[in-house]
Design a protein around this motif. Structure first.
Motif, PDB file in Angstrom:
ATOM      1  N   HIS A 191      37.225   7.613  27.014  1.00  0.00           N
ATOM      2  CA  HIS A 191      36.884   7.829  25.598  1.00  0.00           C
ATOM      3  C   HIS A 191      37.954   8.710  24.972  1.00  0.00           C
ATOM      4  O   HIS A 191      38.117   9.870  25.346  1.00  0.00           O
ATOM      5  N   HIS A 199      40.747   9.217  21.252  1.00  0.00           N
ATOM      6  CA  HIS A 199      41.194   8.838  19.902  1.00  0.00           C
ATOM      7  C   HIS A 199      42.702   9.036  19.867  1.00  0.00           C
ATOM      8  O   HIS A 199      43.191  10.045  20.372  1.00  0.00           O
ATOM      9  N   HIS A 227      29.627   6.510  19.727  1.00  0.00           N
ATOM     10  CA  HIS A 227      29.348   7.953  19.844  1.00  0.00           C
ATOM     11  C   HIS A 227      27.840   8.152  19.707  1.00  0.00           C
ATOM     12  O   HIS A 227      27.260   7.760  18.688  1.00  0.00           O
TER      13      HIS A 227
HETATM   14 FE    FE Z   1      35.080  10.559  20.137  1.00  0.00          FE
END
Ligand code: FE
Length: 472
Positions: free
Chosen positions: A67, A69, A249
């Motif tokens: 996970h 970004h 999320h």
């Molecule tokens: Fe996140």
């Protein structure tokens, strides 16, 4: 015919028996591992086109960051001090991401890949929760960069199809009042029609998802507060249809507790049919014993974003009880600006340490378990148990070679202990992904020696971006 033989190393296989082979070798043919075993046997049995004598170094499966970004990396080191989740999200991340152009996304992707490869990561699951479906140029540019860099990626195409409810809108108003001069994109920015989002996701999957290659696309409903039940269900159906997964999320902050009346986030997902082995849920911090049982029973995987959760002061997921109950749990570095790294091993060390202290029990989350959470368990959590996560014949040749012959790792009688508790990320020397050398002697092949230029460009772009977003 063996293409590459890595020989004279300590092979931490991460196979079912967690075999560690000293004086070992790994043979690679095409994009796969064709043999693993004692160096003398493999040297006698194979006639490789290329031999890499790794001289006692440690060989591990390429790490999996379940996970993360990517684009946000340009905001590293700034504006997280003293900010909680929503203050950071509404006043820093969203305004800045909204300002970014395709060139900046591509630069962020390049910087991200360099850092990820240097830490031994070969696969990452990106949650592009700030995806603007009206302009896919940033997505295309990022996917091109991942391809050039030779890394394996899952692109989670962020879906938002629900305008905020009154409570959420009030939260947005209250939090954004702190920084009135920031150009806030608004609580319903990026919200699209459910059917359009799902159709556009199909188009992205059909264009970029390559089951035999290094690139995957998953539908990624952003959060429960911003996605309808129809979108969550639609995403799950798409995942079944294309043999991929969904990622969302879930239950990160206190504000999400019981946001659906009497139902917890996990109960809600269960009720709408969105728990199961196609779901990878990020966070799951605000969960209780019943939620953990539901996750276990449904075979739903969780990503523990330990360090980001600590930085935003949300607390962290009840990972010990999840592991006890058999919930498949991986580790994610989440946002590089909350971490401040994308190195899964440093987070594995944090996870193995923090839960012991919290529970006052040195027996919980052993080093081996934490290492599993960034290798074989992570592979299973992202639906790739058959191809990734361990060094075994037939699996993809995603491999990192580390030099543990360093003062801070001496002595290291147990390589797994040293990897989890002792490494700093600078020990990774060579990385292969799908059988191709993508980093050798810490030189990333995909950037042609341009590291100083990439770093300078990232620093300049970040300064400009922060100025445009007026973040202070
Ligand atoms: Fe996140």
């Amino acid at each position: 015919m063996t293409d590459t033989l890595l020989t004279n190393g300590t092979i931490v296989t991460q196979d079912e028996n967690r075999r560690i082979i000293t004086d070992g070798a790994v043979a690679i043919t095409g994009n796969r591992i064709s043999d693993v075993g004692p160096a003398d046997r493999l040297e006698a049995d194979t006639s490789p086109a290329r031999t890499l004598d790794i001289d006692g170094r440690v060989v591990i499966p390429g790490l999996i960051n379940a996970h993360t970004h990517v684009s946000d990396i340009l905001l590293r080191g700034a504006f997280t001090q003293d900010r909680g989740l929503y203050d950071w999200l509404f006043n820093v991340k969203q305004p800045a991401l909204f300002e970014m152009g395709p060139e900046e996304h591509a630069l962020a992707a390049r910087l991200y890949c360099i850092e990820a490869l240097r830490s031994g990561t070969t696969t990452f699951v990106e949650n592009d929760t700030a995806l603007d479906w009206t302009d896919l140029e940033p997505t295309r540019r990022k996917l091109d960069v991942y391809d050039e860099m030779g890394v394996r990626n899952v692109y989670g195409a962020g879906i938002r199809d629900l305008a905020p409810d009154e409570g959420f809108e009030q939260l947005f108003e209250d939090v954004t009042a702190r920084d009135p001069d920031v150009p806030h994109p608004g609580p319903d920015a990026l919200v699209v029609e459910t059917d359009d989002a799902l159709e556009d996701t199909v188009a992205l999957i059909e264009e970029f998802h390559d089951p035999a290659g290094r690139q995957s696309v998953w539908p990624a409903p952003a959060t429960l507060a911003t996605t309808t039940a129809d979108a969550l269900r639609g995403a799950y159906r798409l995942a079944e249809r294309y043999d991929v997964m969904t990622t969302t999320h879930v239950a990160e902050a206190k504000a999400e507790v019981r946001e659906r009346g009497a139902l917890s986030s996990i109960e809600y997902l269960r009720n709408i049919g969105c728990l199961g082995d196609r779901a990878l849920l990020g966070h799951c911090v605000q969960t209780d014993a019943r939620d953990v049982r539901l996750l276990a029973r449904s075979g739903t995987a969780v990503v523990h974003n330990y360090r980001a959760n600590m930085r935003l002061a949300t607390g962290f997921a009840p990972v010990v009880s999840m592991l006890d109950k058999g919930v498949l749990t991986a580790i994610g570095t989440d946002n590089s600006i909350l971490n401040d790294t994308v190195n899964p091993l440093s987070d594995a060390g944090g996870v193995a340490t923090a839960h012991k202290g919290f529970h006052r029990d040195p027996g919980v989350v052993p080093a081996q378990r934490a290492f599993d959470m960034v290798t074989r368990d992570a592979a299973t959590a992202i639906g790739r148990a058959d191809t990734l996560g361990s060094i075994e014949s037939g699996k993809q040749a995603d491999i990192a070679v580390l030099d543990l012959d360093e003062p801070h790792l001496t002595p290291s009688p147990d390589p797994v202990h040293a990897l989890v508790y002792g490494t700093r990320g600078s020990e990774v020397e060579t990385v292969l992904c799908a059988g191709t050398v993508v980093m050798e002697d810490r030189e990333i092949t995909g950037i042609d020696g341009e590291l100083p230029a990439v770093l300078a460009a990232a620093t300049a772009a970040a300064e400009d971006l922060v100025g445009r977003a007026n973040i202070a």
